[in-house]
Write a protein that holds these residues in place. Structure first.
Motif, PDB file in Angstrom:
ATOM      1  N   ILE A 103     -77.122   4.105   9.371  1.00  0.00           N
ATOM      2  CA  ILE A 103     -78.157   3.949  10.399  1.00  0.00           C
ATOM      3  C   ILE A 103     -78.206   2.518  10.907  1.00  0.00           C
ATOM      4  O   ILE A 103     -78.302   2.263  12.117  1.00  0.00           O
ATOM      5  CB  ILE A 103     -79.519   4.390   9.829  1.00  0.00           C
ATOM      6  N   GLU A 104     -78.140   1.553   9.996  1.00  0.00           N
ATOM      7  CA  GLU A 104     -78.187   0.153  10.419  1.00  0.00           C
ATOM      8  C   GLU A 104     -76.975  -0.215  11.270  1.00  0.00           C
ATOM      9  O   GLU A 104     -77.093  -0.952  12.258  1.00  0.00           O
ATOM     10  CB  GLU A 104     -78.276  -0.748   9.181  1.00  0.00           C
ATOM     11  N   ASP A 105     -75.806   0.275  10.912  1.00  0.00           N
ATOM     12  CA  ASP A 105     -74.620  -0.003  11.717  1.00  0.00           C
ATOM     13  C   ASP A 105     -74.714   0.656  13.083  1.00  0.00           C
ATOM     14  O   ASP A 105     -74.316   0.078  14.105  1.00  0.00           O
ATOM     15  CB  ASP A 105     -73.378   0.487  10.976  1.00  0.00           C
ATOM     16  N   TRP A 106     -75.261   1.866  13.136  1.00  0.00           N
ATOM     17  CA  TRP A 106     -75.372   2.595  14.401  1.00  0.00           C
ATOM     18  C   TRP A 106     -76.349   1.920  15.357  1.00  0.00           C
ATOM     19  O   TRP A 106     -76.063   1.741  16.547  1.00  0.00           O
ATOM     20  CB  TRP A 106     -75.783   4.032  14.095  1.00  0.00           C
ATOM     21  N   LEU A 107     -77.521   1.514  14.850  1.00  0.00           N
ATOM     22  CA  LEU A 107     -78.561   0.990  15.726  1.00  0.00           C
ATOM     23  C   LEU A 107     -78.386  -0.491  16.054  1.00  0.00           C
ATOM     24  O   LEU A 107     -79.135  -1.023  16.874  1.00  0.00           O
ATOM     25  CB  LEU A 107     -79.937   1.227  15.094  1.00  0.00           C
ATOM     26  N   THR A 108     -77.449  -1.166  15.419  1.00  0.00           N
ATOM     27  CA  THR A 108     -77.145  -2.559  15.771  1.00  0.00           C
ATOM     28  C   THR A 108     -75.822  -2.689  16.514  1.00  0.00           C
ATOM     29  O   THR A 108     -75.480  -3.788  16.948  1.00  0.00           O
ATOM     30  CB  THR A 108     -77.093  -3.427  14.506  1.00  0.00           C
ATOM     31  N   ARG A 109     -75.100  -1.607  16.654  1.00  0.00           N
ATOM     32  CA  ARG A 109     -73.821  -1.634  17.357  1.00  0.00           C
ATOM     33  C   ARG A 109     -74.073  -1.796  18.852  1.00  0.00           C
ATOM     34  O   ARG A 109     -74.934  -1.122  19.428  1.00  0.00           O
ATOM     35  CB  ARG A 109     -73.067  -0.344  17.082  1.00  0.00           C
ATOM     36  N   PRO A 110     -73.343  -2.686  19.530  1.00  0.00           N
ATOM     37  CA  PRO A 110     -73.557  -2.845  20.984  1.00  0.00           C
ATOM     38  C   PRO A 110     -73.150  -1.592  21.734  1.00  0.00           C
ATOM     39  O   PRO A 110     -72.182  -0.901  21.382  1.00  0.00           O
ATOM     40  CB  PRO A 110     -72.656  -4.037  21.338  1.00  0.00           C
ATOM     41  N   VAL A 111     -73.896  -1.307  22.776  1.00  0.00           N
ATOM     42  CA  VAL A 111     -73.615  -0.140  23.607  1.00  0.00           C
ATOM     43  C   VAL A 111     -72.495  -0.491  24.575  1.00  0.00           C
ATOM     44  O   VAL A 111     -72.594  -1.454  25.333  1.00  0.00           O
ATOM     45  CB  VAL A 111     -74.882   0.303  24.372  1.00  0.00           C
ATOM     46  N   VAL A 112     -71.427   0.275  24.545  1.00  0.00           N
ATOM     47  CA  VAL A 112     -70.268   0.039  25.404  1.00  0.00           C
ATOM     48  C   VAL A 112     -70.268   1.085  26.507  1.00  0.00           C
ATOM     49  O   VAL A 112     -70.308   2.294  26.237  1.00  0.00           O
ATOM     50  CB  VAL A 112     -68.959   0.112  24.590  1.00  0.00           C
ATOM     51  N   ARG A 113     -70.237   0.623  27.742  1.00  0.00           N
ATOM     52  CA  ARG A 113     -70.196   1.535  28.878  1.00  0.00           C
ATOM     53  C   ARG A 113     -68.793   2.088  29.039  1.00  0.00           C
ATOM     54  O   ARG A 113     -67.801   1.372  28.935  1.00  0.00           O
ATOM     55  CB  ARG A 113     -70.619   0.816  30.154  1.00  0.00           C
ATOM     56  N   LYS A 114     -68.714   3.379  29.310  1.00  0.00           N
ATOM     57  CA  LYS A 114     -67.419   4.011  29.490  1.00  0.00           C
ATOM     58  C   LYS A 114     -66.838   3.632  30.846  1.00  0.00           C
ATOM     59  O   LYS A 114     -67.527   3.639  31.862  1.00  0.00           O
ATOM     60  CB  LYS A 114     -67.554   5.536  29.394  1.00  0.00           C
ATOM     61  N   LYS A 115     -65.570   3.279  30.843  1.00  0.00           N
ATOM     62  CA  LYS A 115     -64.880   2.927  32.071  1.00  0.00           C
ATOM     63  C   LYS A 115     -63.903   4.038  32.426  1.00  0.00           C
ATOM     64  O   LYS A 115     -63.093   4.456  31.615  1.00  0.00           O
ATOM     65  CB  LYS A 115     -64.131   1.606  31.904  1.00  0.00           C
ATOM     66  N   PHE A 116     -64.001   4.505  33.670  1.00  0.00           N
ATOM     67  CA  PHE A 116     -63.127   5.559  34.152  1.00  0.00           C
ATOM     68  C   PHE A 116     -62.027   4.919  34.988  1.00  0.00           C
ATOM     69  O   PHE A 116     -62.292   4.312  36.026  1.00  0.00           O
ATOM     70  CB  PHE A 116     -63.907   6.588  34.981  1.00  0.00           C
ATOM     71  N   ALA A 117     -60.782   5.024  34.514  1.00  0.00           N
ATOM     72  CA  ALA A 117     -59.647   4.418  35.190  1.00  0.00           C
ATOM     73  C   ALA A 117     -59.208   5.303  36.340  1.00  0.00           C
ATOM     74  O   ALA A 117     -59.014   6.510  36.194  1.00  0.00           O
ATOM     75  CB  ALA A 117     -58.503   4.212  34.201  1.00  0.00           C
TER      76      ALA A 117
END
Length: 225
Positions: free
Chosen positions: A201-215
């Protein structure tokens, strides 16, 4: 924030430091409310429907002549003012889905966990394992721990014995740690988290949110196609 670690025998076996980014985060009540309303709205099916006068099928015969009866003129038995007639502005099938950015959803979970930690409603276990899927065994474990009127058990992975032992307890629920949600956090009083689920839980809620890039396809590939 340091909290005690318990075992299934009801004994304190140590302490653990809760990450302040998750369990001492700023508490945003409007954000938690928005996340809860969104989850409840997305759970609605939206299949309610009433029939309009164009969908109600009665005889198309005029009930009585237009004039010389002393009664009000009527033209259709399907009219809304008749019993079992059509419904005006009734509910129609629709979607109640509400969108909320991932950053806001995670911030709402951190706020809810911080409230739980501040109220002393988080119980950390070193591990949670049962030799067999018996409700009686789980009931004895919970009786030895400082659990409130209801409890939500979070586990890091599938545990068939715990799942089957919990399902007959009316005020206890079992949930995967990555499925933690705002509704269940508010529904159950005590949060029971083993150490491996806590790390997840701690790793999940502190992980930065990465926006998906569509090539986009290359110009040469598009022309060749």
């Amino acid at each position: 924030m340091r909290v005690p670690v318990w075992n299934i025998e009801g004994q304190q076996v140590g302490e653990v430091e809760l990450r302040p980014e998750v369990f001492e985060a700023p508490i945003h009540i409007p954000l938690m409310h928005q996340a809860l309303v969104r989850q409840l709205a997305n759970a609605r099916l939206g299949t309610h429907k009433t029939k309009t006068r164009g969908e109600v099928h009665y005889s198309s015969r005029k009930m009585w002549p237009q004039k010389h009866t002393g009664r009000a003129r009527q033209g259709s038995r399907d009219a809304p003012h008749w019993y079992h007639g059509g419904v005006v502005f009734g509910p129609r099938p629709r979607s109640y889905e509400q969108r909320m950015p991932k950053k806001m959803r995670r911030a709402a979970l951190r706020s809810a966990l911080s409230v739980k930690a501040r109220e002393g409603q988080i119980l950390i276990l070193d591990r949670l394992e049962l030799p067999e899927p018996r409700t009686r065994l789980m009931k004895e474990v919970l009786a030895r721990l400082p659990v409130g009127k209801s409890a939500l058990i979070l586990l890091a992975g599938p545990n068939e014995n715990v799942r089957r032992a919990v399902r007959n307890l009316p005020n206890v629920a079992y949930l995967h740690a990555m499925c933690l949600n705002i509704r269940d956090l508010f529904k159950y009083e005590t949060l029971i988290i083993p150490l491996d689920a806590l790390a997840m839980i701690e790793d999940w809620l502190t992980r930065p949110v990465v926006r998906k890039k569509f090539a986009l396809p290359a110009a040469g590939a598009a022309s060749a196609a």
